[in-house]
Design an enzyme around this catalytic site. Structure first.
Site, PDB file in Angstrom:
ATOM      1  N   THR A 158     -39.847 -28.040  20.833  1.00 47.01           N
ATOM      2  CA  THR A 158     -40.124 -26.927  20.310  1.00 47.01           C
ATOM      3  C   THR A 158     -40.056 -27.047  18.782  1.00 47.01           C
ATOM      4  O   THR A 158     -39.261 -27.789  18.325  1.00 47.01           O
ATOM      5  CB  THR A 158     -39.088 -25.888  20.910  1.00 47.01           C
ATOM      6  OG1 THR A 158     -39.304 -25.694  22.080  1.00 47.01           O
ATOM      7  CG2 THR A 158     -39.334 -24.630  20.148  1.00 47.01           C
ATOM      8  N   ARG A 186     -44.294 -19.605  33.677  1.00 45.88           N
ATOM      9  CA  ARG A 186     -42.631 -19.712  33.082  1.00 45.88           C
ATOM     10  C   ARG A 186     -42.642 -19.461  31.847  1.00 45.88           C
ATOM     11  O   ARG A 186     -43.354 -20.131  30.881  1.00 45.88           O
ATOM     12  CB  ARG A 186     -42.230 -21.188  33.626  1.00 45.88           C
ATOM     13  CG  ARG A 186     -40.586 -21.370  32.975  1.00 45.88           C
ATOM     14  CD  ARG A 186     -40.617 -21.941  31.557  1.00 45.88           C
ATOM     15  NE  ARG A 186     -39.353 -22.502  31.314  1.00 45.88           N
ATOM     16  CZ  ARG A 186     -39.228 -22.744  29.959  1.00 45.88           C
ATOM     17  NH1 ARG A 186     -40.100 -22.713  29.009  1.00 45.88           N
ATOM     18  NH2 ARG A 186     -37.948 -23.170  29.592  1.00 45.88           N
ATOM     19  N   VAL A 187     -41.961 -18.581  31.323  1.00 43.64           N
ATOM     20  CA  VAL A 187     -41.802 -18.230  29.808  1.00 43.64           C
ATOM     21  C   VAL A 187     -40.179 -18.735  29.631  1.00 43.64           C
ATOM     22  O   VAL A 187     -39.296 -18.455  30.243  1.00 43.64           O
ATOM     23  CB  VAL A 187     -42.157 -16.752  29.493  1.00 43.64           C
ATOM     24  CG1 VAL A 187     -41.450 -16.526  28.076  1.00 43.64           C
ATOM     25  CG2 VAL A 187     -43.343 -16.569  29.683  1.00 43.64           C
ATOM     26  N   GLY A 188     -39.948 -19.343  28.503  1.00 39.67           N
ATOM     27  CA  GLY A 188     -38.688 -19.653  27.987  1.00 39.67           C
ATOM     28  C   GLY A 188     -38.237 -18.807  26.782  1.00 39.67           C
ATOM     29  O   GLY A 188     -38.434 -17.713  26.939  1.00 39.67           O
ATOM     30  N   ASP A 189     -37.051 -19.399  26.365  1.00 41.78           N
ATOM     31  CA  ASP A 189     -36.230 -18.507  25.553  1.00 41.78           C
ATOM     32  C   ASP A 189     -37.285 -18.309  24.173  1.00 41.78           C
ATOM     33  O   ASP A 189     -36.891 -17.269  23.492  1.00 41.78           O
ATOM     34  CB  ASP A 189     -35.104 -19.298  25.045  1.00 41.78           C
ATOM     35  CG  ASP A 189     -35.298 -20.605  24.251  1.00 41.78           C
ATOM     36  OD1 ASP A 189     -36.146 -21.445  25.000  1.00 41.78           O
ATOM     37  OD2 ASP A 189     -34.672 -20.986  23.338  1.00 41.78           O
ATOM     38  N   GLY A 210     -34.354 -26.447  22.683  1.00 40.30           N
ATOM     39  CA  GLY A 210     -33.696 -26.814  23.740  1.00 40.30           C
ATOM     40  C   GLY A 210     -34.027 -26.240  25.197  1.00 40.30           C
ATOM     41  O   GLY A 210     -35.134 -25.726  25.120  1.00 40.30           O
TER      42      GLY A 210
HETATM   43  N1  GLY Z   1     -36.721 -23.970  24.172  1.00 38.48           N
HETATM   44  C1  GLY Z   1     -38.245 -23.825  24.588  1.00 38.48           C
HETATM   45  C2  GLY Z   1     -38.324 -23.336  26.197  1.00 38.48           C
HETATM   46  O1  GLY Z   1     -37.241 -23.931  26.809  1.00 38.48           O
HETATM   47  O2  GLY Z   1     -39.331 -23.224  26.520  1.00 38.48           O
END
Ligand code: GLY
Length: 297
Positions: A158, A186-189, A210
């Site tokens: 990222t 899927r969506v992350g943080d 991360g």
């Molecule tokens: N930190 C980016 C993700 O997990 O999508």
């Protein structure tokens, strides 16, 4: 005040021979952001343009070079925060937007909304004249090979940037292709306010990287800025937030970069490496893949 910027290109483990080419892109991103700040530009412009460099760079998991999902597609997420107005824009699951961070900025500035996903975000990009490219444009040979061999990437590359400008205004930006072999949708943080990035014009800002599934469970970037509120500087706050994450998760696999209201920068990670770059007090670009931010920052 003296403006400054710090950028990252992700946390994880990668072969040492990638350090030099990654460093070149990181320094280019720092320089572009710092030139904007040095010529009186805003922190918001600096973080957007710095992240654009890393979105185009094929060695990071954002824009071109993004990890592929389980269906062999690139799906990207991004957030940008303008601490002056305490406002943000975010996008998720975009497949054709060349610069997701720039679309996130337009969501913030040109719509009544904060977060737009998928086909709605792509349609908005088209309406706003934001460059669209075919999904294959984002797919590099290296990522395609890993996808075909079902090799999970050990990196979470990222990208992100945080900056403070001459007026003391602060901004943050984070852009990602997410995790390799992730489920479609899927969506992350990264696009989540407080998790992938956070900025408070009275205290500081953080961009995170991360394992998103860990970061979003503790609102990692907000944790860092909360530590600044208690009196820590950017480096101390970054280290404390990663220590907090490590107290909760067995193997947190996270990284953060931070700027505080005094213009100090910080970085910390629980992974083998964190690719980051910043300008020191003499205005010179610095880069680190392992050791974090040096004392002369
Ligand atoms: N930190 C980016 C993700 O997990 O999508």
């Amino acid at each position: 005040m003296l403006p400054t910027i710090i950028v990252h290109g992700g946390a994880g483990y990668w072969a040492d021979e990638l350090d030099a080419p990654k460093s070149e892109f990181i320094i280019e991103a720092v320089q572009i952001g710092y030139d904007i700040l040095n010529s009186g530009g805003t922190a918001l412009d600096a973080v957007e343009k710095a992240v654009n460099v890393l979105e185009d760079a094929p060695l990071f998991d954002a824009g071109r070079g993004s990890h592929l999902n389980i269906e062999g597609m690139v799906q990207m997420d991004a957030i940008i925060i303008d601490a002056v107005t305490r406002d943000f824009g975010a996008v998720a699951g975009v497949e054709q937007v060349r610069y997701p961070i720039s679309l996130a900025r337009r969501v913030m500035q040109d719509t009544p909304h904060k977060f737009i996903v998928g086909t709605g975000a792509e349609k908005l990009a088209a309406e706003l004249g934001i460059p669209l490219v075919p999904n294959m444009w984002f797919v590099t040979d290296a990522e395609l090979a890993k996808y075909r061999l079902r090799i999970a990437s050990g990196t979470h590359d990222t990208v992100g940037a945080v900056a403070i400008d001459k007026d003391g205004n602060i901004a943050a930006a984070t852009s990602t292709g997410g995790t390799s072999h992730k489920l479609a949708g899927r969506v992350g943080d990264a696009p989540l306010f407080g998790a992938g990035a956070y900025a408070d014009n009275d205290f500081g800002a953080t961009s995170a990287t991360g394992v998103g599934e860990n970061s979003m469970r503790i609102l990692l970037s907000k944790v860092v800025v909360d530590q600044i509120v208690t009196g820590k500087d950017a480096q101390e706050a970054s280290v404390a937030a990663i220590a907090y994450a490590d107290s909760i998760f067995d193997d947190s696999q996270l990284g953060v970069i931070t700027v505080d209201k005094q213009g100090r920068v910080g970085a910390a990670h629980s992974t083998a490496k964190l690719a980051c770059g910043w300008v020191n007090t003499k205005g010179q670009p610095q880069v680190s893949m392992k050791e974090g931010v040096h004392a002369d920052n």
